[in-house]
Design an enzyme around this catalytic site. Structure first.
Site, short mmCIF file in Angstrom:
data_model
loop_
_atom_site.label_atom_id
_atom_site.label_comp_id
_atom_site.label_asym_id
_atom_site.label_seq_id
_atom_site.Cartn_x
_atom_site.Cartn_y
_atom_site.Cartn_z
N ASP A 15 -21.63 -30.96 24.25
CA ASP A 15 -20.71 -31.81 23.52
C ASP A 15 -21.29 -32.03 22.12
OD1 ASP A 15 -18.51 -33.53 23.14
OD2 ASP A 15 -19.74 -35.26 23.64
N ASP A 17 -20.08 -35.07 19.47
CA ASP A 17 -20.20 -36.48 19.12
C ASP A 17 -21.11 -37.18 20.13
OD1 ASP A 17 -18.49 -36.37 16.95
OD2 ASP A 17 -16.71 -36.75 18.16
N ASP A 211 -22.70 -36.74 26.59
CA ASP A 211 -23.04 -38.16 26.60
C ASP A 211 -22.03 -38.98 27.39
OD1 ASP A 211 -21.00 -37.80 24.64
OD2 ASP A 211 -21.51 -39.75 23.78
#
Length: 269
Positions: A15, A17, A211
């Protein structure tokens, strides 16, 4: 949870961000992680649910942060959405709310824009979201257009703030029409299978790094990949406890992957 032998893994899907950057700031350990991926000749893909940017824009964004990552290493929910529509209804038309990443992906898939009688209403992250545009979308769906969302994320990290993401923008249309959107981004397995195909890698040889438990970890888990939850973004040790499933490993950030691969990670949370 168990340890992952990162040296033996061939592919990494990450990922962006909260994993690679926050806003315009590179997160700690990221340059070392990218250097390690290149030195070890690992296949890797930065896969983001944010539909707003094109792969070239993402490549340039990382370049401004001092990170050299070629354009072919990026895949977005906008590309996944365009690929899905092209496979389902080649040459279809859409009413789209989104930024350049989504619009360019749709155009490249030979999908045309239509605000009168489109086959689909397609929603992504958008700066032009307003009462007028949402009213238009609602009435087109009530008129028979099918509702598609680029991703189901309801929020995303901004510069020190939380911002509404695609799932939150689609919700009023779902509520007003009684129609459920089909979301093309993570954790949709179609997006993960495409990522693995681009890596030329089997799921058992790949790692999903993210995250978020509800998109990153679950999508990796359901695709048969090892999973790493990093605590550099949305998730905390407390939020981890609220889920009935677990990642393979929990690390502070991607720099810990390099330390673990070299046998220098003393403790992993």
């Amino acid at each position: 949870m168990y340890s992952i032998d990162f040296q033996k893994k061939k592919g990494f899907i990450c990922d962006m961000d909260g994993v690679i950057y926050h806003g315009s700031q590179v997160l700690p350990g990221v340059p070392e992680f990218i250097r390690w991926l290149n030195e070890e000749k690992k296949s890797y893909l930065f896969l983001t649910n944010n539909s707003g940017s094109t792969p070239k824009e993402l490549q340039q964004k990382l370049a401004r942060m001092g990170l050299d990552v070629p354009e072919e290493h990026f895949y977005t929910s906008a590309l996944a959405t365009a690929a899905f529509l092209k496979s389902q209804a080649p040459g279809c038309s859409v009413y789209a709310l989104g930024e350049a990443g989504l619009l360019n992906a749709l155009y490249d898939a030979d999908i045309t824009m239509n605000d009168i009688d489109p086959d689909y209403v397609v929603i992504g992250e958008s700066q032009n979201y307003s009462l007028n545009t949402i009213t238009k979308a609602i009435n087109l769906v009530l008129g028979g257009a099918k509702l598609i969302g680029a991703n189901s994320d309801v929020s995303a990290p901004g510069e020190g703030i939380t911002v509404p993401a695609c799932g939150a923008l689609v919700a009023p249309i779902e509520m007003a029409t009684g129609t459920r959107a089909y979301f093309c981004g993570k954790p949709n397995p179609l997006m993960m299978r495409t990522g693995l195909r681009l890596l030329k890698c089997h799921s058992e040889d790949a790692v999903m790094v993210g995250d978020r438990m509800d998109t990153d970890v679950i999508s990796g888990l359901e695709s048969g990949m090892s999973t790493v939850l990093v605590l550099s973004g949305i998730s905390t040790p407390e939020t981890l406890k609220t889920f009935s499933y677990r990642p393979s490993m929990v690390l502070n950030g991607v720099g810990d992957i390099v330390r673990a691969a070299k046998g220098k990670l003393k403790t992993a949370k």
